[in-house]
Motif scaffolding. Structure first.
Motif, PDB file in Angstrom:
ATOM      1  N   LEU A 199       0.834  -1.201   0.000  1.00 47.73           N
ATOM      2  CA  LEU A 199       0.000   0.000   0.000  1.00 47.73           C
ATOM      3  C   LEU A 199       0.867   1.249   0.000  1.00 47.73           C
ATOM      4  N   THR A 200       1.943   1.225   0.770  1.00 46.50           N
ATOM      5  CA  THR A 200       2.847   2.382   0.823  1.00 46.50           C
ATOM      6  C   THR A 200       3.454   2.654  -0.541  1.00 46.50           C
ATOM      7  N   ALA A 201       3.919   1.602  -1.205  1.00 45.64           N
ATOM      8  CA  ALA A 201       4.518   1.766  -2.531  1.00 45.64           C
ATOM      9  C   ALA A 201       3.484   2.250  -3.540  1.00 45.64           C
ATOM     10  N   THR A 202       2.282   1.687  -3.475  1.00 42.85           N
ATOM     11  CA  THR A 202       1.213   2.090  -4.389  1.00 42.85           C
ATOM     12  C   THR A 202       0.851   3.553  -4.193  1.00 42.85           C
ATOM     13  N   LEU A 203       0.699   3.959  -2.934  1.00 47.21           N
ATOM     14  CA  LEU A 203       0.317   5.335  -2.634  1.00 47.21           C
ATOM     15  C   LEU A 203       1.423   6.307  -3.016  1.00 47.21           C
ATOM     16  N   ARG A 204       2.669   5.927  -2.793  1.00 52.96           N
ATOM     17  CA  ARG A 204       3.782   6.829  -3.135  1.00 52.96           C
ATOM     18  C   ARG A 204       3.780   7.132  -4.632  1.00 52.96           C
ATOM     19  N   GLU A 205       3.605   6.099  -5.445  1.00 55.28           N
ATOM     20  CA  GLU A 205       3.589   6.289  -6.899  1.00 55.28           C
ATOM     21  C   GLU A 205       2.380   7.105  -7.333  1.00 55.28           C
ATOM     22  N   ALA A 206       1.219   6.788  -6.759  1.00 56.45           N
ATOM     23  CA  ALA A 206       0.003   7.504  -7.129  1.00 56.45           C
ATOM     24  C   ALA A 206       0.055   8.966  -6.696  1.00 56.45           C
ATOM     25  N   ALA A 207       0.544   9.218  -5.486  1.00 55.96           N
ATOM     26  CA  ALA A 207       0.613  10.582  -4.974  1.00 55.96           C
ATOM     27  C   ALA A 207       1.614  11.420  -5.758  1.00 55.96           C
ATOM     28  N   GLN A 208       2.715  10.787  -6.185  1.00 54.22           N
ATOM     29  CA  GLN A 208       3.704  11.505  -6.987  1.00 54.22           C
ATOM     30  C   GLN A 208       3.083  11.980  -8.298  1.00 54.22           C
ATOM     31  N   ALA A 209       2.263  11.136  -8.905  1.00 59.51           N
ATOM     32  CA  ALA A 209       1.584  11.525 -10.140  1.00 59.51           C
ATOM     33  C   ALA A 209       0.559  12.631  -9.882  1.00 59.51           C
ATOM     34  N   ALA A 210      -0.158  12.535  -8.770  1.00 61.64           N
ATOM     35  CA  ALA A 210      -1.193  13.516  -8.443  1.00 61.64           C
ATOM     36  C   ALA A 210      -0.605  14.886  -8.128  1.00 61.64           C
ATOM     37  N   LEU A 211       0.652  14.912  -7.727  1.00 59.04           N
ATOM     38  CA  LEU A 211       1.289  16.165  -7.331  1.00 59.04           C
ATOM     39  C   LEU A 211       1.262  17.190  -8.466  1.00 59.04           C
ATOM     40  N   ALA A 212       1.328  16.713  -9.706  1.00 60.20           N
ATOM     41  CA  ALA A 212       1.383  17.625 -10.855  1.00 60.20           C
ATOM     42  C   ALA A 212       0.073  18.387 -11.060  1.00 60.20           C
ATOM     43  N   VAL A 213      -1.053  17.864 -10.539  1.00 60.39           N
ATOM     44  CA  VAL A 213      -2.347  18.526 -10.731  1.00 60.39           C
ATOM     45  C   VAL A 213      -2.944  19.008  -9.411  1.00 60.39           C
TER      46      VAL A 213
ATOM     47  N   PRO B  69      -3.420  21.770  -6.850  1.00 62.28           N
ATOM     48  CA  PRO B  69      -3.235  23.229  -6.831  1.00 62.28           C
ATOM     49  C   PRO B  69      -2.741  23.739  -5.479  1.00 62.28           C
ATOM     50  N   LEU B  70      -1.453  23.580  -5.231  1.00 62.85           N
ATOM     51  CA  LEU B  70      -0.871  23.977  -3.955  1.00 62.85           C
ATOM     52  C   LEU B  70      -0.556  25.466  -3.931  1.00 62.85           C
ATOM     53  N   SER B  71      -0.415  26.017  -2.736  1.00 61.52           N
ATOM     54  CA  SER B  71      -0.053  27.420  -2.578  1.00 61.52           C
ATOM     55  C   SER B  71       1.439  27.642  -2.791  1.00 61.52           C
ATOM     56  N   ALA B  72       2.234  26.563  -2.771  1.00 59.39           N
ATOM     57  CA  ALA B  72       3.682  26.646  -2.975  1.00 59.39           C
ATOM     58  C   ALA B  72       4.150  25.298  -3.513  1.00 59.39           C
ATOM     59  N   PRO B  73       5.305  25.273  -4.208  1.00 58.42           N
ATOM     60  CA  PRO B  73       5.800  23.986  -4.728  1.00 58.42           C
ATOM     61  C   PRO B  73       5.984  22.974  -3.604  1.00 58.42           C
ATOM     62  N   GLY B  74       5.563  21.753  -3.828  1.00 57.52           N
ATOM     63  CA  GLY B  74       5.659  20.733  -2.789  1.00 57.52           C
ATOM     64  C   GLY B  74       6.209  19.428  -3.329  1.00 57.52           C
ATOM     65  N   THR B  75       6.629  18.574  -2.421  1.00 55.34           N
ATOM     66  CA  THR B  75       7.115  17.243  -2.763  1.00 55.34           C
ATOM     67  C   THR B  75       6.510  16.234  -1.792  1.00 55.34           C
ATOM     68  N   ILE B  76       6.548  14.964  -2.182  1.00 50.28           N
ATOM     69  CA  ILE B  76       6.095  13.906  -1.279  1.00 50.28           C
ATOM     70  C   ILE B  76       7.209  13.663  -0.272  1.00 50.28           C
ATOM     71  N   THR B  77       6.957  13.999   0.984  1.00 50.29           N
ATOM     72  CA  THR B  77       7.996  13.904   2.000  1.00 50.29           C
ATOM     73  C   THR B  77       7.978  12.587   2.765  1.00 50.29           C
ATOM     74  N   ASP B  78       6.814  11.938   2.841  1.00 50.57           N
ATOM     75  CA  ASP B  78       6.751  10.686   3.609  1.00 50.57           C
ATOM     76  C   ASP B  78       5.400  10.019   3.363  1.00 50.57           C
ATOM     77  N   ILE B  79       5.330   8.735   3.658  1.00 53.17           N
ATOM     78  CA  ILE B  79       4.078   7.978   3.652  1.00 53.17           C
ATOM     79  C   ILE B  79       3.898   7.417   5.056  1.00 53.17           C
ATOM     80  N   VAL B  80       2.773   7.719   5.694  1.00 52.13           N
ATOM     81  CA  VAL B  80       2.549   7.299   7.075  1.00 52.13           C
ATOM     82  C   VAL B  80       1.172   6.652   7.193  1.00 52.13           C
ATOM     83  N   PRO B  81       0.966   5.854   8.262  1.00 52.83           N
ATOM     84  CA  PRO B  81      -0.385   5.333   8.512  1.00 52.83           C
ATOM     85  C   PRO B  81      -1.346   6.483   8.783  1.00 52.83           C
ATOM     86  N   VAL B  82      -2.621   6.252   8.541  1.00 54.12           N
ATOM     87  CA  VAL B  82      -3.625   7.296   8.766  1.00 54.12           C
ATOM     88  C   VAL B  82      -3.556   7.823  10.195  1.00 54.12           C
ATOM     89  N   SER B  83      -3.296   6.925  11.128  1.00 56.52           N
ATOM     90  CA  SER B  83      -3.256   7.338  12.535  1.00 56.52           C
ATOM     91  C   SER B  83      -2.127   8.319  12.837  1.00 56.52           C
TER      92      SER B  83
END
Length: 247
Positions: free
Chosen positions: A9-23, A25-39
């Motif tokens: 799940l972590t690997a799947t989410l990291r890849e998916a989130a990296q793709a989503a980053l391009a669309v 609409p953030l207030s400043a440039p951002g990167t995927i810094t970590d993947i954590v459990p929901v808790s």
């Protein structure tokens, strides 16, 4: 959750989130810094908002995007008037879901961030940050494991409601995003940084004549060559970087 492991799940989410980053609409440039459990997801404050939607198809589950106050204000202060967060964040939701294969995304629902994250039982959250600050969260939980995941760029428009993506992107056309041209990078120790003086030369990891990277909100989208236009620097696009090509 299905039989998918936490690592999967972590690997799947990291890849998916990296793709989503391009669309996203953030207030400043951002990167995927970590993947954590929901808790372990951080609290972005009381002024943020969350948009969530269920999906089904090659995989089924729920996806959520949470943005903080600054990004929400960017959407509300669009030149065309306040943008609906549900519409503005839908491209990011769609990109995450499309990376799982052929899935149909239901209509998004805006809600309280804490409650939205609480519905991602057993899921994970990607942290989107800049300058040490968390700007957004991208959460995912799966109730059925995807078959063979497909790259986000190969998803077809038929997986979305008719007219949905085009209408959503039209709403985002006037949202400003930071474009950065990067000539190269290097690593330096604190001692080396303190020793810098006017006239010091810092060697980068690019050979002379190599193309420069063009990044939007920290996501690599193209490469090009530096040119001069009316005594100002400019960049001539020589290559569009697809998700398959990567960085």
């Amino acid at each position: 959750m299905s039989a998918m492991t936490t690592t999967d799940l972590t690997a799947t989410l990291r890849e998916a989130a990296q793709a989503a980053l391009a669309v996203l609409p953030l207030s400043a440039p951002g990167t995927i810094t970590d993947i954590v459990p929901v808790s372990a997801a951080p609290d972005l404050g009381d002024e943020g908002t969350a948009v969530s939607a269920n999906f089904a198809g090659a995989a089924s589950g729920r996806v959520t995007v949470v943005v903080g106050e600054e990004t929400l204000n960017t959407l509300l202060m669009s030149p065309e008037g306040a943008l609906d967060p549900v519409d503005a964040l839908r491209p990011a939701l769609e990109t995450v879901v499309h990376s799982l294969g052929q899935c149909v995304l239901e209509a998004g629902v805006e809600g309280d961030p804490a409650q939205a994250l609480g519905q991602l039982d057993g899921g994970a959250v990607a942290l989107v940050g800049a300058g040490g600050e968390t700007l957004a969260l991208i959460g995912l939980t799966l109730t059925a494991q995807p078959d063979t995941p497909a790259p986000a760029a190969t998803a077809t428009a038929s997986a979305s409601p008719a007219g949905g993506p085009r209408r959503t992107m039209d709403l985002l056309r006037d949202v400003q995003m930071d474009v950065t041209v990067e000539l190269g990078r290097t690593h330096m120790t604190v001692q080396d940084l303190l020793a810098l003086t006017p006239g010091s030369v810092v060697e980068l990891d690019r050979a002379a004549g190599s193309p420069a990277d063009i990044l939007v909100n920290g996501q690599l989208i193209a490469r090009g060559e530096v040119v001069v236009v009316d005594e100002d620097y400019a960049i001539r696009i020589t290559e569009i970087v697809t998700p398959e090509a990567g960085a």
